[in-house]
Design an enzyme around this catalytic site. Structure first.
Site, PDB file in Angstrom:
ATOM      1  NE  ARG A  46      -2.826   0.455   3.387  1.00  0.00           N
ATOM      2  CZ  ARG A  46      -2.073   0.603   4.481  1.00  0.00           C
ATOM      3  NH1 ARG A  46      -1.297   1.657   4.642  1.00  0.00           N
ATOM      4  NH2 ARG A  46      -2.093  -0.321   5.427  1.00  0.00           N
ATOM      5  CE1 TYR A  98     -15.572  11.935 -16.742  1.00  0.00           C
ATOM      6  CE2 TYR A  98     -15.205  11.835 -14.377  1.00  0.00           C
ATOM      7  CZ  TYR A  98     -15.494  11.213 -15.570  1.00  0.00           C
ATOM      8  OH  TYR A  98     -15.708   9.862 -15.595  1.00  0.00           O
ATOM      9  CG  ASP A 170      -8.996  16.463 -14.887  1.00  0.00           C
ATOM     10  OD1 ASP A 170      -8.256  15.910 -15.722  1.00  0.00           O
ATOM     11  OD2 ASP A 170     -10.058  15.963 -14.484  1.00  0.00           O
ATOM     12  CE  LYS A 195     -11.478   8.478 -18.906  1.00  0.00           C
ATOM     13  NZ  LYS A 195     -11.857   9.704 -18.220  1.00  0.00           N
TER      14      LYS A 195
END
Ligand SMILES: *Cc1c(COP(=O)(O)O)cnc(C)c1O
Length: 379
Positions: A46, A98, A170, A195
């Site tokens: 982690r 978004y 972003d 993406k």
């Protein structure tokens, strides 16, 4: 190192134990220690994983930042950024955001006392009246989805800096190949690597890059404390994808420019939305802050109805009807009934998002085939 070399080499080292040139998938949760606390920099996956670390170092180099961090999705990365704030703090965000980012700010963080205001940002000076003493973070997305509006990153960051406010960009739609917000004054860059960065539509993953080591440490603390990390397999696939980012983006942008030039003479089209057009309201800003104009195109029709849009969308063969974007294959979508269906029609129309708006994510197929596909569907 130039960008094209960094995508392939930054952060990547041949495996010292075997000489493997490709980063191994370190499918392990833990690491042996010679004695308590005596380890090789990895204790528990982690906190750190060697495959993930290569991806994190690579994206930090591509965005010219100090620290890269990987998350299980773009929204998990955004969640970590907002957790830098405290109850009572405010976020000032672009209104053309978004949908998932809007939902996270509105439906999750407002419950915890972090309020968000959504305002148009295409004129940077117009944001000043919305900044309060509690504004701690400005959230920018550019180009925006699906209308491809452009926000002047440098101008917004300058206003934020005057008032000691953090700026986050972003950068998903541009990718680091087209735009590097940290060089324009931003503090943090976010990517949905789902993406363009991965680029093959086979992974969901998010990335952050912090401009300073201090901010990087704060975000790494949140990453480890909340644990929304990607696994080594998805990290590996993203490392593999990013190696071709520059050639994929270059070809996709070339294809997009040719499609726009072709669609301009189509009599069924009302308006094309693409920052490369000289008629785009912020074309000059796009030309300054981006290396090319991107491979996302939207257009609406003179017959402004769902039916007219559907007649086209249902008849393309190469452009597949699907959500998401940024893969090697071309996609087509109808924002009003897909990604933006939850926005009331009146509000949607006010924002300029018409019923017939069609969005294209242009891939890297041969341009002749893509144009023939659109022509056939539109005939
Ligand atoms: C897809 C997307 C996100 C969310 O990323 P996930 O990886 O799906 O969580 C955030 N911002 C933009 C602009 C996106 O396109």
């Amino acid at each position: 190192m130039k960008f094209e070399t960094k995508t392939i080499h930054a952060g990547v080292h041949p495996d010292p134990s075997t000489g493997a040139i490709m980063t191994p998938i370190f499918q392990t949760s833990t690491y042996i220690q010679a004695s308590p606390g005596d380890h090789k920099g990895f204790e528990y996956s982690r906190t750190q994983n060697p495959t993930r670390k290569v991806l994190e170092d690579n994206i930090a180099a591509l965005e010219n930042g100090e620290r890269g961090l990987a998350f299980g999705s773009g929204l998990a990365a955004m969640d970590a950024v907002i957790k830098l704030l405290s109850p009572g703090d405010e976020v000032l965000s672009t209104n053309d955001l978004y949908g998932g980012s809007y939902r996270l700010l509105r439906k999750v963080f407002e419950k915890f006392g972090i309020r968000s205001t959504f305002v148009p940002m295409s004129n940077p000076e117009a944001i000043r009246p919305f900044i309060t003493s509690r504004t701690k973070l400005i959230w920018i997305e550019t180009p925006t989805n699906p209308l491809l509006n452009i926000i002047d990153i440098k101008a917004i960051c300058a206003i934020a800096k005057e008032q000691g406010i953090l700026t986050v960009v972003d950068n998903t739609f541009a990718s680091p190949y087209l735009q590097n917000p940290l060089d324009l004054g931003a503090d943090i860059v976010l990517h949905s690597a789902t993406k363009y960065i991965n680029g093959h539509s086979d992974v969901v993953l998010g990335l952050l890059v912090a401009k300073t080591e201090k901010l990087g440490e704060e975000l790494a603390f949140i990453q480890n404390s909340t644990g929304a990390v990607p696994g080594p397999m998805d990290s590996f696939l993203t490392i593999r994808g990013v190696k071709t980012l520059h050639i994929r983006m270059q070809r996709a942008c070339e294809n997009a420019a040719k499609i726009v030039a072709h669609l301009q003479s189509n009599p069924k089209i009302n308006k094309i939305y693409w920052p490369g057009l000289s008629t785009h309201p912020n074309h000059e800003i796009a030309a300054q802050q981006m290396r090319d104009f991107g491979a996302m195109i939207s257009f609406d029709l003179k017959d402004d109805t769902f039916e007219a849009a559907n007649a086209i969308i249902e008849n393309t063969h190469l452009f597949s009807l699907a959500e998401s974007l940024g893969g090697v294959e071309s996609l087509i979508g109808h924002p009003a009934s897909m990604t933006h269906a939850s926005i009331p029609r009146e509000e949607r129309l006010k924002a300029g998002l018409h019923d017939s708006l069609i969005r294209l994510s242009v891939g890297i197929e041969h341009i002749d085939d893509l144009i023939a596909d659109l022509d056939r569907a539109m005939a």
